[in-house]
Write a protein that holds these residues in place. Structure first.
Motif, short mmCIF file in Angstrom:
data_model
loop_
_atom_site.label_atom_id
_atom_site.label_comp_id
_atom_site.label_asym_id
_atom_site.label_seq_id
_atom_site.Cartn_x
_atom_site.Cartn_y
_atom_site.Cartn_z
N ALA A 211 3.99 -33.79 -13.65
CA ALA A 211 4.61 -34.79 -12.78
C ALA A 211 6.09 -34.48 -12.58
O ALA A 211 6.63 -34.68 -11.49
N GLY A 212 6.74 -33.99 -13.62
CA GLY A 212 8.15 -33.62 -13.50
C GLY A 212 8.37 -32.49 -12.52
O GLY A 212 9.35 -32.50 -11.75
N LEU A 213 7.49 -31.52 -12.53
CA LEU A 213 7.60 -30.41 -11.58
C LEU A 213 7.43 -30.93 -10.15
O LEU A 213 8.10 -30.46 -9.22
N ALA A 214 6.55 -31.92 -9.98
CA ALA A 214 6.39 -32.54 -8.67
C ALA A 214 7.67 -33.25 -8.24
O ALA A 214 8.09 -33.16 -7.08
N GLY A 215 8.30 -33.95 -9.17
CA GLY A 215 9.54 -34.64 -8.86
C GLY A 215 10.68 -33.69 -8.54
O GLY A 215 11.47 -33.93 -7.62
N VAL A 216 10.77 -32.61 -9.30
CA VAL A 216 11.80 -31.60 -9.04
C VAL A 216 11.65 -31.03 -7.64
O VAL A 216 12.64 -30.78 -6.94
N PHE A 217 10.39 -30.82 -7.22
CA PHE A 217 10.15 -30.29 -5.88
C PHE A 217 10.67 -31.25 -4.81
O PHE A 217 11.20 -30.82 -3.78
N LEU A 218 10.54 -32.55 -5.05
CA LEU A 218 10.97 -33.52 -4.05
C LEU A 218 12.47 -33.45 -3.78
O LEU A 218 12.91 -33.57 -2.64
#
Length: 312
Positions: A211-218
């Motif tokens: 989920a953190g990697l998804a947030g970083v992408f945003l």
């Protein structure tokens, strides 16, 4: 109607689907890992938001995109461990604890941005940079395929590789077998010597990292700055993809890709003469339809099971 078809069939739209689906894929796989560990990760939204904010701030002040990404993923991982601790050590309800983490993340990120930048909206005044893109020389010149695949962000590639990785993790590794056993029958798993709590902590930590990697992408791939509450419900939609996909890696992959396509369609239709209010409802309407289909399928399976039991 023809203009809509032109948009949907264009290579630009297909490239946008891959880009927009990235956070859905990563967050959905994070939710899948948590579900397989026996704890629902309702905190996906807060983990994504915290990672997005942390990544942008650390990258801006530390002048390092890589450092920002690592710190963002680390914060989300710690929130995953926190959720596990609240559930396993204090006996808190996972749903309520997850909602609490989401509310905490929303308030804490807004406070952090305002304290550091004196800005209530986001980090647009801070140069945080973006994660690198991947260019494929051999494919770049191929018509359509090159336009769609080449030039995508590094995290997008990681998101699409997450499907075979999670499938391999679940069905080809000792940890995956333990994770599924713990999620299905923890007492039976404990009786054969599987460290149930340790496996659940590891599962929630991995869930938070994805989920953190998804947030970083945003905040560092989709755009180059953080905006308050920029996740905009993506964590909850990703959780819907987990159940729509039947808790199976490739099913979750297809469901998350479908939600990404719905959002990409909404973005593309926004450039046409279509009411923006109608366009903005497409991802959420698709989520409701998908949940209705999931509930119908589940009810149908239950009815079939009752008929089979009665016949015996």
């Amino acid at each position: 109607m023809s203009s809509v078809l032109d948009v949907v069939l264009s290579s630009a739209f297909l490239a946008a689907v891959l880009r927009v689906a990235t956070p859905y894929l990563l967050a959905a796989f994070g939710g899948l890992v948590a579900e397989r560990a026996g704890i629902s990760n309702i905190a996906l939204e807060g983990q994504m938001l915290s990672a997005a904010c942390t990544g942008a701030l650390v990258a801006g002040y530390g002048h390092s995109v890589a450092l920002g990404a690592v710190c963002g993923v680390a914060v989300a991982t710690l929130l995953g461990v926190l959720l596990a601790a609240l559930r396993l050590e204090l006996g808190a309800d996972a749903i309520i604890a997850g909602i609490g983490i989401n509310l905490l993340a929303s308030g804490a990120t807004a406070y952090a941005v305002y304290s550091l930048l004196d800005d209530k909206g986001g980090t647009s005044g801070l140069k945080s940079g973006t994660l690198p893109t991947v260019t494929l020389p051999g494919i770049e010149s191929v018509p359509v395929v090159g336009d769609v695949v080449s030039g995508q962000n590094l995290v997008t590639w990681l998101a699409f590789l997450a499907a075979p990785f999670v499938a391999w993790l679940f069905f080809r590794t000792r940890f995956g077998f333990h994770l599924r056993a713990v999620g299905e029958m923890p007492d039976a798993a404990a009786s054969v010597g599987i460290p149930v709590r340790r496996v659940q902590y590891a599962g929630l930590a991995l869930s938070g990292a994805l989920a953190g990697l998804a947030g970083v992408f945003l905040s560092m791939g989709y755009v180059s700055f953080f905006v308050r509450d920029m996740t905009a419900g993506r964590g909850f939609i990703a959780l819907a993809a987990v159940f729509l996909g039947g808790l199976r890696p490739w099913g979750v992959f297809l469901a998350a890709l479908g939600f990404g396509a719905a959002e990409a369609l909404a973005v593309q239709l926004g450039t046409l003469d279509v009411p923006p209010q109608l366009v903005s409802t497409i991802p959420y309407a698709m989520t409701l339809v998908a949940l209705a289909v999931y509930a119908w399928r589940r009810k149908r399976r239950g009815a079939a099971g009752e008929v089979a039991t009665a016949s015996l």
